[in-house]
Design a protein around this motif. Structure first.
Motif, PDB file in Angstrom:
ATOM      1  N   LYS A  39       7.551  10.333  13.382  1.00 31.23           N
ATOM      2  CA  LYS A  39       7.865   9.142  12.609  1.00 31.23           C
ATOM      3  C   LYS A  39       8.779   9.576  11.486  1.00 31.23           C
ATOM      4  O   LYS A  39       8.475  10.508  10.735  1.00 31.23           O
ATOM      5  CB  LYS A  39       6.581   8.539  12.048  1.00 31.23           C
ATOM      6  N   ILE A  40       9.889   8.918  11.379  1.00 36.18           N
ATOM      7  CA  ILE A  40      10.876   9.284  10.352  1.00 36.18           C
ATOM      8  C   ILE A  40      10.534   8.540   9.073  1.00 36.18           C
ATOM      9  O   ILE A  40      10.429   7.311   9.058  1.00 36.18           O
ATOM     10  CB  ILE A  40      12.291   8.921  10.811  1.00 36.18           C
TER      11      ILE A  40
ATOM     12  N   TRP B 108      16.966   8.032   1.824  1.00 33.64           N
ATOM     13  CA  TRP B 108      16.712   6.601   2.028  1.00 33.64           C
ATOM     14  C   TRP B 108      15.380   6.421   2.747  1.00 33.64           C
ATOM     15  O   TRP B 108      15.097   7.085   3.729  1.00 33.64           O
ATOM     16  CB  TRP B 108      17.812   5.989   2.890  1.00 33.64           C
ATOM     17  N   ASP B 109      14.612   5.482   2.293  1.00 37.17           N
ATOM     18  CA  ASP B 109      13.321   5.236   2.891  1.00 37.17           C
ATOM     19  C   ASP B 109      13.479   4.573   4.254  1.00 37.17           C
ATOM     20  O   ASP B 109      14.322   3.701   4.446  1.00 37.17           O
ATOM     21  CB  ASP B 109      12.510   4.320   1.969  1.00 37.17           C
ATOM     22  N   MET B 110      12.646   4.984   5.209  1.00 39.11           N
ATOM     23  CA  MET B 110      12.718   4.426   6.552  1.00 39.11           C
ATOM     24  C   MET B 110      11.410   3.800   6.989  1.00 39.11           C
ATOM     25  O   MET B 110      11.225   3.499   8.157  1.00 39.11           O
ATOM     26  CB  MET B 110      13.069   5.529   7.574  1.00 39.11           C
ATOM     27  N   THR B 111      10.462   3.616   6.031  1.00 42.44           N
ATOM     28  CA  THR B 111       9.197   3.053   6.481  1.00 42.44           C
ATOM     29  C   THR B 111       9.227   1.530   6.495  1.00 42.44           C
ATOM     30  O   THR B 111       8.409   0.890   7.143  1.00 42.44           O
ATOM     31  CB  THR B 111       8.053   3.518   5.557  1.00 42.44           C
ATOM     32  N   MET B 112      10.146   0.921   5.764  1.00 44.26           N
ATOM     33  CA  MET B 112      10.216  -0.537   5.711  1.00 44.26           C
ATOM     34  C   MET B 112      11.658  -0.997   5.924  1.00 44.26           C
ATOM     35  O   MET B 112      12.280  -1.606   5.068  1.00 44.26           O
ATOM     36  CB  MET B 112       9.751  -1.042   4.334  1.00 44.26           C
ATOM     37  N   VAL B 113      12.182  -0.641   7.081  1.00 44.20           N
ATOM     38  CA  VAL B 113      13.553  -1.062   7.388  1.00 44.20           C
ATOM     39  C   VAL B 113      13.567  -1.745   8.754  1.00 44.20           C
ATOM     40  O   VAL B 113      12.669  -1.546   9.572  1.00 44.20           O
ATOM     41  CB  VAL B 113      14.547   0.128   7.418  1.00 44.20           C
TER      42      VAL B 113
ATOM     43  N   GLN C  44       0.828  -1.221   0.000  1.00 42.47           N
ATOM     44  CA  GLN C  44       0.000   0.000   0.000  1.00 42.47           C
ATOM     45  C   GLN C  44       0.845   1.247   0.000  1.00 42.47           C
ATOM     46  O   GLN C  44       1.858   1.315   0.693  1.00 42.47           O
ATOM     47  CB  GLN C  44      -0.873   0.024   1.263  1.00 42.47           C
ATOM     48  N   ALA C  45       0.414   2.231  -0.747  1.00 43.04           N
ATOM     49  CA  ALA C  45       1.120   3.521  -0.776  1.00 43.04           C
ATOM     50  C   ALA C  45       0.806   4.289   0.488  1.00 43.04           C
ATOM     51  O   ALA C  45      -0.288   4.176   1.050  1.00 43.04           O
ATOM     52  CB  ALA C  45       0.663   4.309  -1.992  1.00 43.04           C
ATOM     53  N   VAL C  46       1.778   5.021   0.905  1.00 41.14           N
ATOM     54  CA  VAL C  46       1.618   5.796   2.140  1.00 41.14           C
ATOM     55  C   VAL C  46       1.584   7.272   1.760  1.00 41.14           C
ATOM     56  O   VAL C  46       2.457   7.752   1.038  1.00 41.14           O
ATOM     57  CB  VAL C  46       2.800   5.526   3.092  1.00 41.14           C
ATOM     58  N   THR C  47       0.590   7.925   2.257  1.00 44.89           N
ATOM     59  CA  THR C  47       0.514   9.371   2.026  1.00 44.89           C
ATOM     60  C   THR C  47       0.613  10.071   3.359  1.00 44.89           C
ATOM     61  O   THR C  47      -0.082   9.706   4.310  1.00 44.89           O
ATOM     62  CB  THR C  47      -0.836   9.751   1.380  1.00 44.89           C
TER      63      THR C  47
ATOM     64  N   GLY D  91       6.989   1.477  11.523  1.00 44.97           N
ATOM     65  CA  GLY D  91       7.955   2.484  11.112  1.00 44.97           C
ATOM     66  C   GLY D  91       8.877   2.885  12.245  1.00 44.97           C
ATOM     67  O   GLY D  91       8.737   2.459  13.392  1.00 44.97           O
ATOM     68  N   ILE D  92       9.790   3.785  11.919  1.00 44.04           N
ATOM     69  CA  ILE D  92      10.797   4.233  12.890  1.00 44.04           C
ATOM     70  C   ILE D  92      10.271   5.506  13.549  1.00 44.04           C
ATOM     71  O   ILE D  92       9.907   6.477  12.871  1.00 44.04           O
ATOM     72  CB  ILE D  92      12.121   4.535  12.174  1.00 44.04           C
TER      73      ILE D  92
END
Lengths: 126, 525
Positions: free
Chosen positions: A74-75, A81-86, A5-8, A52-53
């Motif tokens: 939330k970072i 660099w993406d931090m939503t899926m790390v 899913q896209a995050v907005t 998330g972080i």
């Protein structure tokens, strides 16, 4: 949470200059979260499946506080660099790269949404 | 116990009894007498017969010293028996090492023990039989109780016999330099027991012609009980006491540093040495003298160094300058030899692996040439008659293609001294007979096996010398070091006690194993 899913989100850009403390470069805050952690324990997230972080602590008058970072943020991105899926460790590594003096974060918080809703203008563009 | 370093076989406390030695002396005296008469006045040639060389040397030396060769009584004094010079000893031992096929000394101790135990077993029967034989009529009749005693006596003697056979009737594994304390103690004990029983019997029973036969039978039964207890003591002292591990021995081979650690119990130094040697033959890889030194190509480069030519006729100043230059050059060059060593080793490794690969392939191919003929396949087509071979012929048939690869490989690993063509063929025949794969055939050559794999003759026995600063009958203790020497290498053994273990207890309830997902870990950046 499904990965597709896209995050907005409404984000704020924060630029933190690392402070040299002895041998290390510190930013002055603590992070929690990650895809390998338990999201139910996160006190700051609205959605308890959000992996998330999040910023869990800010040290007083550190570089992060002065740059405008707040507890509970939330970072979303660090230096692009993406931090939503790390994982937690990957997040830590992206923030503590030794050859970078400045980290540019994109963070989001609930109060931002409120602020945008209050103002009758358009969404701030990235 | 005296701390003489000389050969202590003839000290008066030795396990050889006086009677057997005196008998041997008498025999030798006769022999020297006959030699006296044959050689008139000139120096006699002594032929050392195997097995009894020491006394032969003694008797011939006495002969040479004696001017009156016609004197028929040779007096064997105390000094001539006990004193042998060191040179004689080394000469004799060297001759022994080379010439004797079998040492009779090996069997003297067990023979003595055998006699003593035979005597001990026969004594109760003698106690019973002698009154019957000598004064049967005067004996009081003894009915049922005596018969009960007979039965118990018989069974106890049977048990004694069987356990003696099981425990003591074994060929000795080693001859120790000093006598084996526990064994001597037990033999002395048995001897004292038997002697005192006989004494009592002689004085109280035979003399007055005792008439109470039941008492005599009980006396004999008590002797058998005592013998059973001595045997229990023997079992504990000789077999059981050293089973519980107490020390850790580190055994290092002096030439190539191969080392092993062993756990032993409470033993004397000489017994521990025998124990270590038992393990040495099956644990340590064979000692290969060809593998010891750095290859000559590396060492010789250090020797050559620089050659300094002096162009003009030099004084001493120039020559000292020359030598200084050479030393400086040599010092600088020394830095490079480890480099050469490294490259040489890498080159050796590569060559070895290439040859090994060739060998493996050759052997695999060779093994595909033959197959086992089963019983039901005997009938073959008349067009292609197959020659049926026995294992030896089959081995010879497939040996040819792999012989060259095998020889080159053995030469590279410097093992060619250990494997002759004949032995390889025999091994091949063995492997074919037992349906082994090529890999199983090769395991013998790809890694150096334990020493016992290469022992051909088992009869002669190996000569080892125990070198120790402490007397070798003392018990093992911490920090003791002794070494076992052979002609070209030695094993150095260090003793450390095993640590005392304090074992504690912690109880874990099986229901206490519970898990949760990891908490949000927080990292500060």
């Amino acid at each position: 949470m499904s990965a597709g899913q896209a995050v907005t989100a409404i984000v704020q850009r924060i630029e933190i200059h690392k402070l040299r403390h002895g041998d290390n470069l510190i930013l002055g805050f603590s992070i929690g979260g990650g895809i390998d952690q338990d999201p139910g324990q996160n006190p700051f997230s609205g959605d308890k499946t959000d992996k998330g972080i999040y910023v869990t602590r800010i040290s007083q008058r550190g570089p992060a506080e002065e740059a405008g970072l707040r507890m509970g943020d939330k970072i979303m991105q660090v230096n692009g660099w993406d931090m939503t899926m790390v994982t937690h460790d990957q997040a830590r590594k992206r923030l503590t790269k030794k050859n970078e003096d400045v980290v540019r974060l994109l963070v989001t918080r609930k109060s931002l949404e409120e602020a945008v809703k209050h103002s009758k203008g358009s969404y701030p563009r990235q | 116990m005296d701390n003489e370093s000389q050969y202590s076989g003839y000290s008066y406390k030795s396990s050889h009894s006086r009677s057997s030695r005196k008998h041997r002396d008498r025999r030798d005296r006769h022999r020297s007498k006959s030699r006296d008469s044959s050689s008139r006045g000139d120096k006699s040639v002594t032929i050392q017969t195997p097995g009894e060389p020491l006394l032969d040397a003694e008797s011939t030396r006495g002969e040479e010293r004696d001017d009156n060769w016609g004197e028929t009584t040779t007096v064997v004094t105390g000094t001539s028996e006990h004193s042998i010079s060191n040179e004689d000893l080394t000469r004799i031992t060297k001759d022994l090492e080379e010439s004797t096929p079998l040492e009779c000394k090996r069997f003297v101790g067990p023979a003595l023990g055998g006699c003593l135990s035979f005597f001990a077993l026969v004594t109760p029967l003698a106690f019973l039989i002698l009154p019957q034989v000598l004064w049967r009529d005067a004996l009081e009749p003894c009915g049922t109780p005596c018969e009960g005693l007979y039965v118990s006596l018989a069974f106890k003697l049977l048990v004694l016999l069987i356990s003696s056979w099981a425990l003591f009737l074994r060929p000795p594994r080693a001859t120790l330099p000093r006598f084996f304390v526990f064994r001597c103690l037990l033999m002395v004990l048995v001897f004292l027991f038997i002697a005192s029983y006989w004494l009592f019997y002689g004085v109280r029973v035979l003399e007055p012609r005792e008439r109470d036969y039941r008492g005599i039978v009980e006396y004999a039964a008590s002797l058998v009980d005592a013998l059973l207890f001595i045997q229990y003591l023997a079992l504990v002292l000789l077999e059981v006491r050293h089973l519980q591990p107490a020390f850790c021995l580190k055994v290092v081979r002096s030439t190539d540093g191969a080392s092993k650690f062993y756990n032993v119990g409470h033993l004397s130094i000489q017994r521990a040495a025998v124990w270590v040697l038992d393990r040495y033959y099956s644990d340590f890889s064979i000692f290969n003298p060809a593998l010891l030194n750095l290859p000559k190509s590396i060492l010789s480069k250090k020797m050559t160094g620089f050659k300094v030519y002096s162009l003009d006729e030099s004084t001493t100043n120039n020559s000292s300058g020359q030598s200084r230059a050479m030393i400086a050059a040599a010092a600088r060059r020394r830095d490079n030899s480890h480099n050469e060593f490294y490259y040489e080793e890498a080159e050796m490794d590569r060559r070895l692996r290439k040859r090994k690969a060739r060998l493996v392939v050759a052997v695999e191919e060779a093994f595909t040439h033959i197959k086992r003929l089963h019983e039901d396949e005997v009938a073959s087509s008349p067009k292609h008659p197959r020659e049926v071979m026995d294992p030896r012929e089959a081995a010879q048939a497939i040996f040819a293609p792999m012989a060259r690869a095998m020889q080159k490989y053995l030469r590279t690993t410097r093992q060619q001294a250990f494997h002759s063509m004949e032995s390889i063929l025999t091994h091949l025949q063995f492997c074919i007979t037992h349906n082994m794969t090529p890999k199983a055939f090769l395991e013998r050559y790809l890694s150096p096996g334990p020493t016992i794999q290469y022992q051909q003759q088992a009869g002669r026995g190996r000569q080892w010398t125990l070198v120790s600063e402490e007397p070798v009958t003392s018990a093992l203790r911490q920090g003791l070091v002794f070494s076992l020497r052979r002609l070209d290498f030695s094993l150095v053994v260090t003793v450390t006690p095993l640590p005392f273990l304090r074992l504690g207890e912690e109880f874990i309830d099986p229901k206490s194993h519970k898990f949760v997902m990891r908490l949000q870990s927080e990292t500060s950046v």
